[in-house]
Design a protein around this motif. Structure first.
Motif, PDB file in Angstrom:
ATOM      1  N   MET A   1      78.939 -38.418 -38.798  1.00 32.84           N
ATOM      2  CA  MET A   1      79.074 -38.830 -37.399  1.00 32.84           C
ATOM      3  C   MET A   1      79.456 -37.633 -36.525  1.00 32.84           C
ATOM      4  SD  MET A   1      78.565 -42.118 -37.834  1.00 32.84           S
ATOM      5  CE  MET A   1      79.069 -42.883 -36.297  1.00 32.84           C
ATOM      6  N   LEU A   2      78.953 -37.633 -35.288  1.00 32.20           N
ATOM      7  CA  LEU A   2      79.356 -36.639 -34.298  1.00 32.20           C
ATOM      8  C   LEU A   2      79.718 -37.345 -32.997  1.00 32.20           C
ATOM      9  CD1 LEU A   2      76.963 -33.538 -34.516  1.00 32.20           C
ATOM     10  CD2 LEU A   2      79.355 -33.699 -35.197  1.00 32.20           C
ATOM     11  N   LYS A   3      80.753 -36.847 -32.336  1.00 30.83           N
ATOM     12  CA  LYS A   3      81.174 -37.413 -31.055  1.00 30.83           C
ATOM     13  C   LYS A   3      80.699 -36.490 -29.927  1.00 30.83           C
ATOM     14  CE  LYS A   3      85.258 -39.364 -30.640  1.00 30.83           C
ATOM     15  NZ  LYS A   3      86.738 -39.531 -30.483  1.00 30.83           N
ATOM     16  N   ASP A   4      80.068 -37.070 -28.890  1.00 27.83           N
ATOM     17  CA  ASP A   4      79.575 -36.249 -27.779  1.00 27.83           C
ATOM     18  C   ASP A   4      80.688 -35.996 -26.761  1.00 27.83           C
ATOM     19  OD1 ASP A   4      79.811 -38.524 -26.139  1.00 27.83           O
ATOM     20  OD2 ASP A   4      77.686 -39.042 -26.324  1.00 27.83           O
ATOM     21  N   ASP A   5      80.358 -35.284 -25.702  1.00 30.34           N
ATOM     22  CA  ASP A   5      81.358 -34.896 -24.702  1.00 30.34           C
ATOM     23  C   ASP A   5      81.947 -36.089 -23.961  1.00 30.34           C
ATOM     24  OD1 ASP A   5      80.903 -32.277 -25.375  1.00 30.34           O
ATOM     25  OD2 ASP A   5      79.456 -31.919 -23.766  1.00 30.34           O
ATOM     26  N   GLU A   6      81.211 -37.207 -23.943  1.00 28.30           N
ATOM     27  CA  GLU A   6      81.710 -38.420 -23.284  1.00 28.30           C
ATOM     28  C   GLU A   6      82.545 -39.288 -24.217  1.00 28.30           C
ATOM     29  OE1 GLU A   6      78.292 -37.499 -22.753  1.00 28.30           O
ATOM     30  OE2 GLU A   6      79.159 -36.485 -20.995  1.00 28.30           O
ATOM     31  N   GLY A   7      82.700 -38.841 -25.453  1.00 31.29           N
ATOM     32  CA  GLY A   7      83.503 -39.600 -26.407  1.00 31.29           C
ATOM     33  C   GLY A   7      82.738 -40.656 -27.173  1.00 31.29           C
TER      34      GLY A   7
ATOM     35  N   ALA B   1      79.820 -25.528 -39.976  1.00 24.11           N
ATOM     36  CA  ALA B   1      78.730 -26.431 -40.339  1.00 24.11           C
ATOM     37  C   ALA B   1      79.204 -27.882 -40.341  1.00 24.11           C
ATOM     38  CB  ALA B   1      78.168 -26.051 -41.707  1.00 24.11           C
ATOM     39  N   THR B   2      80.438 -28.112 -40.744  1.00 24.61           N
ATOM     40  CA  THR B   2      81.009 -29.460 -40.717  1.00 24.61           C
ATOM     41  C   THR B   2      81.180 -29.933 -39.271  1.00 24.61           C
ATOM     42  OG1 THR B   2      82.208 -28.948 -42.761  1.00 24.61           O
ATOM     43  CG2 THR B   2      82.913 -30.896 -41.535  1.00 24.61           C
ATOM     44  N   LYS B   3      81.681 -29.072 -38.446  1.00 30.51           N
ATOM     45  CA  LYS B   3      81.867 -29.396 -37.024  1.00 30.51           C
ATOM     46  C   LYS B   3      80.531 -29.723 -36.359  1.00 30.51           C
ATOM     47  CE  LYS B   3      83.740 -27.453 -32.724  1.00 30.51           C
ATOM     48  NZ  LYS B   3      84.363 -26.247 -32.094  1.00 30.51           N
ATOM     49  N   ASP B   4      79.455 -29.063 -36.790  1.00 25.44           N
ATOM     50  CA  ASP B   4      78.131 -29.254 -36.196  1.00 25.44           C
ATOM     51  C   ASP B   4      77.348 -30.415 -36.822  1.00 25.44           C
ATOM     52  OD1 ASP B   4      78.715 -27.098 -34.599  1.00 25.44           O
ATOM     53  OD2 ASP B   4      77.493 -25.668 -35.729  1.00 25.44           O
ATOM     54  N   GLY B   5      77.969 -31.135 -37.761  1.00 29.47           N
ATOM     55  CA  GLY B   5      77.310 -32.297 -38.359  1.00 29.47           C
ATOM     56  C   GLY B   5      76.280 -31.959 -39.418  1.00 29.47           C
TER      57      GLY B   5
ATOM     58  N   ASP C   1      67.759 -43.512 -38.460  1.00 24.46           N
ATOM     59  CA  ASP C   1      66.784 -43.827 -37.420  1.00 24.46           C
ATOM     60  C   ASP C   1      66.754 -45.325 -37.112  1.00 24.46           C
ATOM     61  OD1 ASP C   1      64.657 -42.706 -35.704  1.00 24.46           O
ATOM     62  OD2 ASP C   1      63.317 -43.961 -36.891  1.00 24.46           O
ATOM     63  N   CYS C   2      67.228 -46.145 -38.060  1.00 24.66           N
ATOM     64  CA  CYS C   2      67.274 -47.600 -37.847  1.00 24.66           C
ATOM     65  C   CYS C   2      68.504 -48.032 -37.042  1.00 24.66           C
ATOM     66  CB  CYS C   2      67.307 -48.336 -39.191  1.00 24.66           C
ATOM     67  SG  CYS C   2      65.846 -48.081 -40.213  1.00 24.66           S
ATOM     68  N   ILE C   3      69.456 -47.126 -36.877  1.00 26.64           N
ATOM     69  CA  ILE C   3      70.705 -47.464 -36.180  1.00 26.64           C
ATOM     70  C   ILE C   3      70.541 -47.202 -34.692  1.00 26.64           C
ATOM     71  CG2 ILE C   3      73.161 -46.951 -35.970  1.00 26.64           C
ATOM     72  CD1 ILE C   3      73.032 -46.142 -38.972  1.00 26.64           C
ATOM     73  N   GLN C   4      70.619 -48.284 -33.920  1.00 24.21           N
ATOM     74  CA  GLN C   4      70.417 -48.171 -32.481  1.00 24.21           C
ATOM     75  C   GLN C   4      71.653 -47.682 -31.746  1.00 24.21           C
ATOM     76  OE1 GLN C   4      68.898 -52.321 -31.889  1.00 24.21           O
ATOM     77  NE2 GLN C   4      67.098 -51.290 -31.060  1.00 24.21           N
ATOM     78  N   SER C   5      72.840 -48.098 -32.231  1.00 22.33           N
ATOM     79  CA  SER C   5      74.067 -47.714 -31.526  1.00 22.33           C
ATOM     80  C   SER C   5      75.278 -47.907 -32.428  1.00 22.33           C
ATOM     81  CB  SER C   5      74.248 -48.550 -30.253  1.00 22.33           C
ATOM     82  OG  SER C   5      74.353 -49.931 -30.562  1.00 22.33           O
ATOM     83  N   VAL C   6      76.338 -47.203 -32.086  1.00 17.77           N
ATOM     84  CA  VAL C   6      77.642 -47.382 -32.733  1.00 17.77           C
ATOM     85  C   VAL C   6      78.486 -48.224 -31.780  1.00 17.77           C
ATOM     86  CG1 VAL C   6      79.688 -46.228 -33.650  1.00 17.77           C
ATOM     87  CG2 VAL C   6      77.430 -45.142 -33.876  1.00 17.77           C
TER      88      VAL C   6
END
Length: 518
Positions: free
Chosen positions: A386-392, A96-100, A457-462
């Motif tokens: 936070m979660l990191k996608d396959d592209e980092g 569950a932690t790994k999945d955010g 939802d207010c956060i556009q990008s990291v």
């Protein structure tokens, strides 16, 4: 038993508890929302809270970013292998932690190192009890640090601010509970719930208090004295005027549950476990032969919807134009002149960059240079999921505010050292920070505690991250936001809404000093 199936059931329980408030809690929040006067800060806060609950449902994401210390209470038939159950729960927590669905919250108390998977000495908490029923009863509560820090224990007799002497009797217990609500001052994300344990020793008293949080909100205490006390507390705690987020208002407490146990003659403890509005507590019945869920608990009754009524829609529409003119837009870098124009009660909307900073960052900045130029910038007291996608690339799954008072020893010094103009958090800060805001030209902005989906939802990008050695919750995240709304509760002119509410609630607390229960 099929332990793989049991692990799958525990994963479902964890996800549901983190993302889906139980129906009894929803009913209490909806009733509070209907009590508030339209157009007040309390009404705005509850509207944000109910919107956040719906967003968490839709996104299957954490209601609040602080998923706390998972605590399981499990009753098993005789003969069930509790060692294997515990191992299955560990694996479900890690997944569950790994999945955010959970934020990595397990930190070594000596080194400060985050395990990264919520597994460590003492985490999660799993308490077993055997019984003679033919099914396994598993209950889980996710209780965040903000409300955990407002737990309090009293040793009777004692002297209480505003209430005087609390003796070793039912009326002394009454005073302790009222004081517990008063001292929280909205910092535990009120409106909240409390569990009270009377008696025991220091540890068993707290256990009993937390156990009360597993009772349904709308149950009836079988002990007549405690039933009357619960009703009294619910009526009179809500007369203190602390309100949602400590902004003032009609609802400070959403539920009160009290339990009692024997004690030794020398000790008389009253223990209070405070829980925020994001009361994440669910349970399931498990078939001991298959490991599958046979029934969900706390989900009885009709579905609770937070859709606005027609009258609420009409009020919102009529206020929309005037509300827009009252919102002040901020975009960093902010000048001192802009800050000096703000005053307590102003609603601000932030566009552009903000930087997260919690306990580890504030301690670090006292002795080191900042990794980025913070002159004119905004610091957000937040430990996101936070979660990191396959592209980092990093993505924000939940990002509500954390309790700010923990940074009181550092905040004013850091603002002056780096030229920071605004701080976002929840619950307000103390006199040292207030003095620094006045001297330096800064403001404190109160966001809505627990509204992790609303703010995500207010956060556009990291845009970046620094100091990841402190772990995901404690790192400095560079976030680009749009339409991030908060309320000025401490300004650069020495004004503090938190001080005002504390003073007025103390005056109301004094009025409850006289004995009620003889």
């Amino acid at each position: 038993m099929d332990f793989e199936k049991f692990k799958e059931s525990m994963y479902q329980l964890i996800v549901e508890t983190s993302t889906n408030l139980p129906k009894d809690v929803r009913r209490a929040i909806l009733a509070a929302k209907r009590k508030e006067n339209a157009g007040t800060r309390a009404a705005m806060s509850l509207a944000t809270i109910t919107q956040n609950i719906q967003m968490a449902d839709d996104n299957v994401s954490p209601i609040c970013q602080d998923t706390g210390l998972p605590t399981f209470k499990i009753k098993t038939p005789v003969g069930v292998n509790q060692i294997k159950l515990k191992q299955a729960i560990y694996e479900a927590i890690e997944q569950a932690t790994k999945d955010g669905k959970l934020r990595p919250n397990s930190v070594d108390s000596l080194t400060g190192k985050n395990s990264g998977n919520n597994i460590g000495a003492g985490t999660p908490v799993i308490k077993f009890e055997q019984w003679e029923e033919d099914y396994i009863d598993v209950r889980l509560i996710l209780k965040g640090g903000g409300c955990e820090n407002k737990n309090i224990q009293y040793s009777l007799p004692c002297e209480l601010e505003g209430l005087g002497r609390a003796g070793r009797d039912l009326d002394g217990i009454r005073k302790c509970i009222l004081h517990a609500v008063y001292q929280a001052q909205g910092q535990g994300c009120s409106a909240g719930f409390i569990g009270v344990g009377i008696g025991g020793d220091r540890s068993s008293g707290y256990d009993l208090a937390k156990e009360q949080l597993f009772r349904p909100v709308d149950d009836v205490n079988p002990n007549e004295d405690l039933r009357k006390l619960e009703e009294y507390i619910m009526e009179n705690a809500n007369k203190l005027g602390i309100g949602t987020m400590g902004f003032g208002g009609e609802t400070t407490l959403l539920g009160c549950k009290i339990g009692v146990m024997n004690r030794i003659p020398a000790s008389f403890f009253v223990s209070v476990a405070y829980n925020c509005w994001a009361f994440r507590r669910l349970g399931v019945k498990i078939d001991p032969n298959t490991g599958a869920i046979s029934e969900w608990l706390y989900q009885d009754g009709e579905k609770v919807t937070f859709e606005p009524s027609e009258s609420e829609k009409e009020t919102a529409a009529s206020n929309e134009d005037s509300a827009q003119t009252n919102v002040i837009t901020l975009e960093a870098p902010i000048t001192e002149e802009q800050i000096r124009q703000l005053k307590v009660g102003d609603v601000v909307q932030i566009n552009g960059m903000i930087y997260t900073g919690r306990d580890a960052i504030h301690k670090y900045l006292m002795d080191h240079e900042a990794p980025v130029n913070l002159n004119g910038q905004i610091i957000y007291h937040c430990g996101p999921v936070m979660l990191k996608d396959d592209e980092g690339n990093w993505h924000v799954k939940a990002a509500g505010p954390t309790t700010s008072i923990r940074e009181e020893p550092y905040q004013g010094d850091i603002m002056k050292k780096f030229g920071i103009r605004a701080v976002i958090g929840k619950g307000g800060m103390g006199p040292k920070t207030l003095a620094a805001l006045k001297e330096h030209g800064g403001v404190y902005l109160n966001a809505i505690g627990g509204a992790a989906q609303y703010y995500a939802d207010c956060i556009q990008s990291v845009e970046g991250v620094d100091l990841m050695e402190f772990g995901i919750p404690e790192a400095m995240w560079h976030l680009r936001v749009k339409g991030f709304t908060a309320v000025v509760t401490m300004d650069s002119h020495g004004n503090s809404l938190h001080e005002d509410v504390e003073k007025s609630s103390l005056e109301k607390l004094v009025q409850l000093k006289e004995p009620v229960f003889q």
